[in-house]
Design an enzyme around this catalytic site. Structure first.
Site, short mmCIF file in Angstrom:
data_model
loop_
_atom_site.label_atom_id
_atom_site.label_comp_id
_atom_site.label_asym_id
_atom_site.label_seq_id
_atom_site.Cartn_x
_atom_site.Cartn_y
_atom_site.Cartn_z
N GLY A 47 0.84 -1.19 0.00
CA GLY A 47 0.00 0.00 0.00
C GLY A 47 0.87 1.24 0.00
O GLY A 47 2.01 1.21 0.48
N GLN A 52 3.09 9.93 1.23
CA GLN A 52 4.39 9.26 1.23
C GLN A 52 5.24 9.60 0.01
O GLN A 52 6.42 9.29 -0.04
CB GLN A 52 4.19 7.74 1.30
CG GLN A 52 3.53 7.29 2.59
CD GLN A 52 3.34 5.78 2.59
OE1 GLN A 52 2.32 5.27 2.12
NE2 GLN A 52 4.32 5.06 3.11
N CYS A 97 5.73 -0.10 7.19
CA CYS A 97 5.38 1.05 6.37
C CYS A 97 6.59 1.44 5.52
O CYS A 97 7.70 1.46 6.03
CB CYS A 97 4.98 2.21 7.29
SG CYS A 97 4.52 3.70 6.41
N LEU A 98 6.34 1.75 4.25
CA LEU A 98 7.45 2.14 3.37
C LEU A 98 8.13 3.42 3.84
O LEU A 98 9.29 3.67 3.51
CB LEU A 98 6.95 2.29 1.93
CG LEU A 98 6.49 1.00 1.23
CD1 LEU A 98 5.90 1.33 -0.13
CD2 LEU A 98 7.63 0.00 1.10
N HIS A 139 -4.64 1.65 7.53
CA HIS A 139 -3.28 2.20 7.61
C HIS A 139 -3.10 3.32 6.57
O HIS A 139 -2.56 4.39 6.87
CB HIS A 139 -2.28 1.05 7.36
CG HIS A 139 -0.84 1.43 7.30
ND1 HIS A 139 0.11 0.91 8.16
CD2 HIS A 139 -0.16 2.23 6.45
CE1 HIS A 139 1.30 1.41 7.85
NE2 HIS A 139 1.17 2.20 6.81
N GLU A 140 -3.60 3.10 5.34
CA GLU A 140 -3.44 4.10 4.28
C GLU A 140 -4.31 5.33 4.53
O GLU A 140 -3.88 6.46 4.30
CB GLU A 140 -3.76 3.49 2.90
CG GLU A 140 -2.93 2.28 2.50
CD GLU A 140 -1.44 2.42 2.71
OE1 GLU A 140 -0.91 3.55 2.56
OE2 GLU A 140 -0.78 1.42 3.04
N HIS A 143 -2.65 7.51 6.90
CA HIS A 143 -1.62 8.35 6.25
C HIS A 143 -2.21 9.66 5.76
O HIS A 143 -1.62 10.73 5.91
CB HIS A 143 -1.02 7.62 5.03
CG HIS A 143 0.17 6.77 5.34
ND1 HIS A 143 1.32 7.27 5.91
CD2 HIS A 143 0.41 5.45 5.13
CE1 HIS A 143 2.21 6.29 6.04
NE2 HIS A 143 1.68 5.17 5.58
#
Ligand code: NI
Length: 175
Positions: A47, A52, A97-98, A139-140, A143
């Site tokens: 994701g 991000q 997480c990226l 989670h997204e 963000h």
């Protein structure tokens, strides 16, 4: 193939910002979404939210099959996503997480959520997600509201992870 973006890591301020709603799903936005998917695939993520990649609009992409075999991936694009129902039953899963590379922690969230969003073509969709998909969607959306999974941890753990990421990213060559 689309050109990938650079992924922003903690403690960058853009990750704490609230993204703005998208007024129109047009070709410019689709180009952004294509580039986000490419960025996510190259980084082996499941994701990726607009914050991000340093863009503050309410867009995220997700592909739960992408991790293992990107050829079979079927990306999901969500514009202006909104959770309209949450299950009472919770679920605990390890999240990463990226933007917080190599750090993982257990996070508790509702096991199921129902989400309203605009798809790649700008059509309104409503869909229910459970388990990993539910964690990923929540989670997204977090963000897009400037919230990271480490915000659910103690301050001690959170700061430790941020310091570790700073150490990792400092040694990465700039490409
Ligand atoms: Ni993330």
């Amino acid at each position: 193939m689309s050109e990938p973006y650079k992924i922003i890591t903690v403690p960058a301020g853009v990750l704490k910002e609230t993204a703005s709603p998208v007024s129109r799903v047009d070709d410019t936005l689709r180009t952004q979404m294509d580039r986000m998917v490419e960025t996510m695939y190259q980084a082996n993520g499941i994701g990726l939210a607009a914050n991000q990649v340093n863009i503050l609009n309410r867009v995220f992409v997700m592909d739960l099959s992408a991790r293992m075999n990107r050829e079979e991936g079927e990306p999901v694009f969500m514009v202006n996503p909104e959770i309209i129902w949450r299950s009472e039953e919770p679920s605990v899963m390890d999240e990463g997480c990226l933007s917080i590379p190599e750090q993982f922690a257990e996070v508790e969230r509702p096991k199921e959520v129902r989400v309203k969003y605009l798809d790649y073509d700008g059509n309104e969709q409503e869909e229910q997600f459970s388990d990993l998909a539910s964690h990923c969607v929540q989670h997204e959306i977090d963000h897009l509201n400037g919230v990271l999974f480490i915000d659910y941890l103690s301050r001690l753990k959170r700061n430790m992870m941020i310091r570790k990421v700073q150490k990792i990213t400092k040694n990465q060559p700039l490409l």
